[in-house]
Structure formats: C-alpha cells, structure tokens
Design a protein around this motif. Structure first.
Motif, mmCIF file in Angstrom:
data_model
loop_
_atom_site.group_PDB
_atom_site.id
_atom_site.type_symbol
_atom_site.label_atom_id
_atom_site.label_comp_id
_atom_site.label_asym_id
_atom_site.label_seq_id
_atom_site.Cartn_x
_atom_site.Cartn_y
_atom_site.Cartn_z
ATOM 1 N N CYS A 56 4.679 -2.093 -2.540
ATOM 2 C CA CYS A 56 4.056 -1.061 -3.494
ATOM 3 C C CYS A 56 3.289 -1.587 -4.895
ATOM 4 O O CYS A 56 2.301 -1.144 -4.958
ATOM 5 N N VAL A 57 4.162 -2.415 -5.385
ATOM 6 C CA VAL A 57 3.397 -3.071 -6.601
ATOM 7 C C VAL A 57 2.345 -3.926 -6.219
ATOM 8 O O VAL A 57 1.449 -3.853 -7.043
ATOM 9 N N ALA A 81 7.946 -4.506 -3.306
ATOM 10 C CA ALA A 81 7.270 -5.774 -3.706
ATOM 11 C C ALA A 81 5.613 -5.138 -3.175
ATOM 12 O O ALA A 81 4.719 -5.264 -3.625
ATOM 13 N N CYS A 118 -0.561 -1.654 -5.475
ATOM 14 C CA CYS A 118 -1.120 -0.864 -6.421
ATOM 15 C C CYS A 118 -1.964 -1.581 -7.454
ATOM 16 O O CYS A 118 -3.133 -1.053 -7.964
ATOM 17 N N VAL A 119 -1.741 -2.927 -7.543
ATOM 18 C CA VAL A 119 -2.609 -3.809 -8.150
ATOM 19 C C VAL A 119 -3.815 -3.948 -7.502
ATOM 20 O O VAL A 119 -5.055 -4.092 -7.975
ATOM 21 N N PHE A 143 2.406 6.177 -8.657
ATOM 22 C CA PHE A 143 3.010 5.046 -8.571
ATOM 23 C C PHE A 143 4.314 5.297 -8.116
ATOM 24 O O PHE A 143 5.036 5.070 -6.904
#
Length: 613
Positions: A506-507, A504, A510-511, A590
C-alpha cells in the motif's frame, strides 16, 4: 524573419481527427452488425473481432496525432523546471521538442522494421486486407509526430522546416547506422530525465528508455513496435475507447444536470445531503466518463455553487469535488478497471464485481475519515441550517427525467453478464445506447456534437495508447531480464509475512501513484508486482483492486496528480490552494486502501458468488 505561430499543415483538413473518428465509429457499428447477424445468418462480419482490434490501432495512432496537434499528449503538466527567465523556459521547450523528435524518428524506424517483417508473412486481416496495411500506420504516425515536434523547436520559419525534416530523419538513421554499437545507459538516462523535467510527453520518455535498454543489450528494436502493436490490438482493449465514448456523450449533453438533480433530491438539500450527493455523483460519473478530469470539468461548475449555497466552506467544497472525482476508478466500466483486468489476465466481469464494495468503502472513508461530513459551524450571528428532508416525489420525478442515464449501467453490465455480448460488443452497445438516447430521447446530441465526441475520444485514447505501448515494451524487457523473480526473492527474504507485505504494498503503490501516470503505472507495475503478490497468496483480483485504490491517491498528489491541475483551472484557484484542500482526502484514501488490502473479502466476495451461481 519569424514564421507563423502554427505550422502550415494546420490549415489543411484535419485528416487525423477524421481518420481517428471514423475508426472509432466503425468500432461501434461492426459489433452491432455482428450481434444482429449472428442469430439471423449464423455468422456476421468476417473476422469481426480482429477487424475491430485493428481499427483500434488506427484509432490509437491517428488519435495520438490529433492529440499532439491539440496539445493534449499526456505530460506532467508541462515543464517542471520553473526557474530562469522566459528565454530559458523557451530554450527548455525547444530542447524537449528536439529530443522527442529524435525519439519519434527512432520509433518510426523500429516500427518500419516490424512492418517489413509482416509484409513478408503476408497475413490477411479481413476481406482480403493485408495486416501490414493497418500496421503501416505506426511508422507513418511516429514520423509525423517527429516532424511536428521538430517544427516546435524554433521560432524562425526556416529553422522550423529544417528541424521538422532533419530531426526525425536523424532519429531514423541513428539505429540503422549504429545498430551494432553498444549504447551507454547512464548518459541516456540523464538525458531522458532532463527532457522529462523540461516537459517532454511521457510516452517519449518511456519509449526512449525502452530504446536505450534494447539497444544496450543488442536486442531488436522492432520488439518495441511489436509491444505497442500487441497491446493496441489486445482483444479486450476496444472496450476502452467505446466506454470512453459513451461517457463523453453523457458529459457533453444534459446527463450531468439530470443526475445531479436526482442525487440532490434523494439526499436532501442541506449540507450533509449535498455533500453525500456530490461524492456519490462524482464517483459514478467518473466511472463512465473514463477520467476524473472530465468529471471535474462537467460537474465542478454545478456542484461547488450548490455546496457553498448550502453553507459549506469553499475550500472544503473544492477538496470534496476534486477528491470524489478520483473514486470512480473502482466502478464499472472505468477504463483503468478494464485495463487492470487485461494486464492481470482476469475476467473483466470479475473486476467489475470486485470493485463495487471497495468503491463504497472508499466513498465512506472520504466522507467520514476525510471529515467532509462534519457540519460546518454557522457564521457568527446566524443559525445553523436545518436539514432539508429528501423529497420522494421530487426524487421520483428526477429519476424519471434521468431514466435513460440510469439504465446505461444495466446496458453495459447486463449485456455482458447475460452472455448476449462479448466485452467489446457490450461496450459498443453502451456507446450506441448513449448516442441514441441523447439524440432521440433528449434531442441534445447533434451530428456535429457527436463528431466532436468521436474526435475527442480518439485524442484521449491515442495519448493513452502511446503510453501503454511504450510502457509495455519497457515491462517486457524487465520481465525478460528476470526482475520480477529477483523482486520475489528479495521480498520473501525481507518481508516476513503477508500482513506486512500488504502494508508495504500500500505504501509503495501510493508513492508510485504520485510519481507515475496511472496508465503507465498499470502497464509497468502490475506485471512486476502481481507475481510477488501471488507468492504471498494474494488473489489477482484482490491485488488489482488494491492497486486501483492506491492509484486513486495519485490523482491528488503532484506531480502526476492531474485532478489538482484540472481543479485549479476549473475553480480558478492556485495549485497550492487545491493541494491543501485535498490533504484530508489523501489521508482518507490511504486508510481506505489499507482497509481494502487487509479485508480481501471486500474484493473477492462478489466474484466468488458470481462463480458459484
């Protein structure tokens, strides 16, 4: 009657450039004097570390003023609102500039309140210089920034003069006149979003948000100036401009060409060798220049023709150079790497060592997962090019030609790990080494070019430090409001284990990287997310590397993906063309970020080894 294109002060000597460059030059010289005098006299320059830190404040403020004059203050690439005719776009620009002029006036007032308190304390900096004398640069520069922004609010000469004087003055008077009035937040947030979309600098939006929050809660606005001052004079922050100066000197001389020849000789001249050489060279060069945009501008015009001549498709070549230039963030002595160490309060040497293996992982992911190593099919009717073997003799000759550049990382890291120098002194040594080798050994650095490098570095750091100061004020408010503690409670209730949390994280990062400028993201998000990561048993150094790996993706994603805009300008391509070219790289970065997150030993093994030695 319309006035001149530029304000009348453009005809005056560029005192902001001169003061910023002079402060930076002194930041190089004083640590060198300190290193030389310590073993001889037992002491060096009086209160040298603090003196250098406060020179950093002067560098930041006058550098920001010069950056505004040159149009270099960090924005999201200008107005993000693209509909309407030219008059509508002009009106948007005037609206943004008028708003920023008001905010700068308020920041000038808040800074003056902070300086006034320091005048009462009467602290001394060095050699009898009062601290408030240096701090007074803050209200002065914010007021001048407001005047310059006000000048841009009209095309009529008389209106420009009125706006330049009235808007900052109105911003100065607002908090004084309505200090006890509660400010409604939602109208202010809508206004700030509107000026952001209209092209306002990021520092003004962050500063306006911080002003609104502090004012709404009845907190002293001088706290915002205190935050800006405290991060600017942080003991580790002088390393940022000094390493950036070294990188700019290498970028403005023939260092890029010598390193390019070496990497190409090492890996061969066919497609795959050229691709590997380009990826490694761009990553290493970004670590020293302090910005991936500088790498694209310095190396793009050299590497793309080499790739296409070797038979590599142009669009893939554009994607490779654009994306590989983002990967140097994890390599010492990159500016973001140092800044994360400062914010996370971990030793800089630990972050330097922690980034080495993850940087190689990211380059490997880019080349393999991104598909850039895939051999392109030959054009119809032509044979596939045979790989050109690496030429040891040529590689040795190129290494000898680039020997001074190759030794630069040893100067930077060796002086630090040996205990010879502090982080600031190590950075000063590296900057002096870059100037000396390029001026004496290669005779490529003239006094004029050195002055240009000093001024450009001051402008870059000035824009960055404005963002950092305003972002830190916002972060301090959120911490005092208990946001990190609430986030920890929510995360532990919603996310069952460490593995899911890492995915979570990492996501989310990145956003966030696609939406926020990297330096603002570091100052705002690291203090908020680090306590949450620690609650899951994640090492702060490992967290810092995950954070920076994810931020690399942000360089490739609009609207904050500045590499896209630099590459579009450098290669004369459209933004959509460049965006499509980096899509495989974005996926690869990613995946690399997730791999680094799930394998903590990649980041922690070398610092642990160093601690045991």
């Amino acid at each position: 009657m319309n006035g001149p294109t530029h304000p009348p002060w453009r005809r005056l000597p560029r005192i902001d450039d001169t003061l910023g460059a002079l402060a930076l030059a002194l930041m190089v010289v004083i640590p060198l004097i300190e290193i030389g005098l310590r073993p001889l006299a037992g002491r060096g320059v009086e209160n040298a570390p603090v003196l250098v830190q406060h020179l950093g404040l002067l560098l930041a403020m006058f550098g920001a003023l010069a950056a505004e004059r040159q149009g270099h203050l960090t924005t999201l690439g200008g107005s993000l609102v693209r509909f309407g005719d030219g008059r509508f776009q002009t009106a948007l620009g005037h609206f943004a500039h008028a708003s920023v002029a008001l905010i700068c006036g308020m920041l000038a007032w808040a800074s003056w309140r902070f300086v006034a308190e320091e005048m009462k304390a009467a602290h001394t900096l060095s050699y009898g210089i009062a601290v408030w004398v240096v701090q007074a640069a803050m209200p002065l520069v914010f007021a001048l920034l407001g005047a310059r922004m006000g000048w841009r609010c009209s095309t009529a000469r008389w209106a420009r003069w009125v706006c330049a004087m009235a808007l900052p003055w109105a911003g100065w008077m607002l908090p004084a006149a309505f200090e006890n009035v509660t400010v409604p937040l939602w109208p202010v947030l809508i206004w700030l979003l509107a000026i952001l979309l209209a092209g306002a600098p990021i520092f003004a939006v962050l500063g306006g948000f911080a002003l609104a929050l502090f004012w709404h809660d009845g907190l002293p606005l001088a706290s915002i100036a205190l935050s800006h001052y405290s991060i600017t004079v942080n003991p580790s922050l002088p390393a940022l401009p000094l390493f950036t100066l070294a990188g700019l000197i290498f970028a403005r001389t023939g260092a890029a060409l010598r390193l390019s020849r070496l990497f190409l000789a090492l890996f061969g001249g066919a497609v795959r060798g050229t691709v590997v050489a380009a990826a490694l060279l761009c990553s290493a060069f970004t670590a020293f220049t302090g910005g991936s945009g500088v790498t694209i501008l310095a190396l793009g015009g050299l590497l793309l023709p080499l790739l296409t001549q070797a038979g590599y498709p142009e669009q893939r070549g554009v994607g490779l150079v654009t994306s590989a230039s983002a990967l140097g963030v994890l390599l010492a002595p990159s500016v973001p790497l140092i800044l994360v160490a400062v914010i996370a309060r971990v030793p800089i040497i630990d972050m330097f060592l922690a980034g080495l293996l993850p940087a190689l992982v990211m380059v490997g992911c880019l080349l393999v997962v991104g598909g850039y190593l895939k051999q392109p099919a030959p054009a119809q009717g032509t044979a596939r090019a045979e790989p050109a073997p690496a030429d040891l003799g040529s590689a040795l000759a190129c290494a000898w030609a680039a020997k001074w550049e190759l030794l630069a990382p040893l100067v930077a890291i060796g002086s630090l790990v040996s205990g010879l120098a502090t982080p600031t002194e190590s950075a000063a040594l590296t900057a002096a080494y870059a100037a000396a080798t390029q001026a004496i050994a290669h005779r490529e650095l003239s006094a004029r070019l050195l002055g240009q490098c000093l001024a450009h570095c001051a402008q870059i750091i000035g824009g960055i430090m404005l963002i950092l100061g305003m972002a830190l004020a916002l972060t301090n408010y959120l911490i005092d409001a208990g946001v990190p503690d609430a986030a920890i409670d929510w995360a532990q209730a919603m996310i069952p284990n460490r593995f899911v949390f890492l995915l979570a994280l990492c996501v989310f990062l990145c956003v966030a990287a696609a939406m926020m400028e990297i330096f603002a993201a570091i100052v705002v998000l690291v203090p908020l997310l680090l306590p949450m990561a620690r609650s899951y048993g994640i090492d702060p150094v490992h967290f810092g590397i995950i954070f920076l790996a994810a931020m690399e993706l942000g360089f490739l994603c609009p609207p904050a993906g500045m590499n896209i805009y630099f590459a579009a300008a450098m290669f004369d391509k459209s933004v959509p063309y460049v965006t499509v070219s980096v899509l495989p790289a974005a996926l690869a970065i990613f995946i690399g970020t997730v791999a680094i997150a799930l394998l903590p030993e990649l980041a922690t093994a070398l610092p642990a080894w160093w601690a045991r030695r």
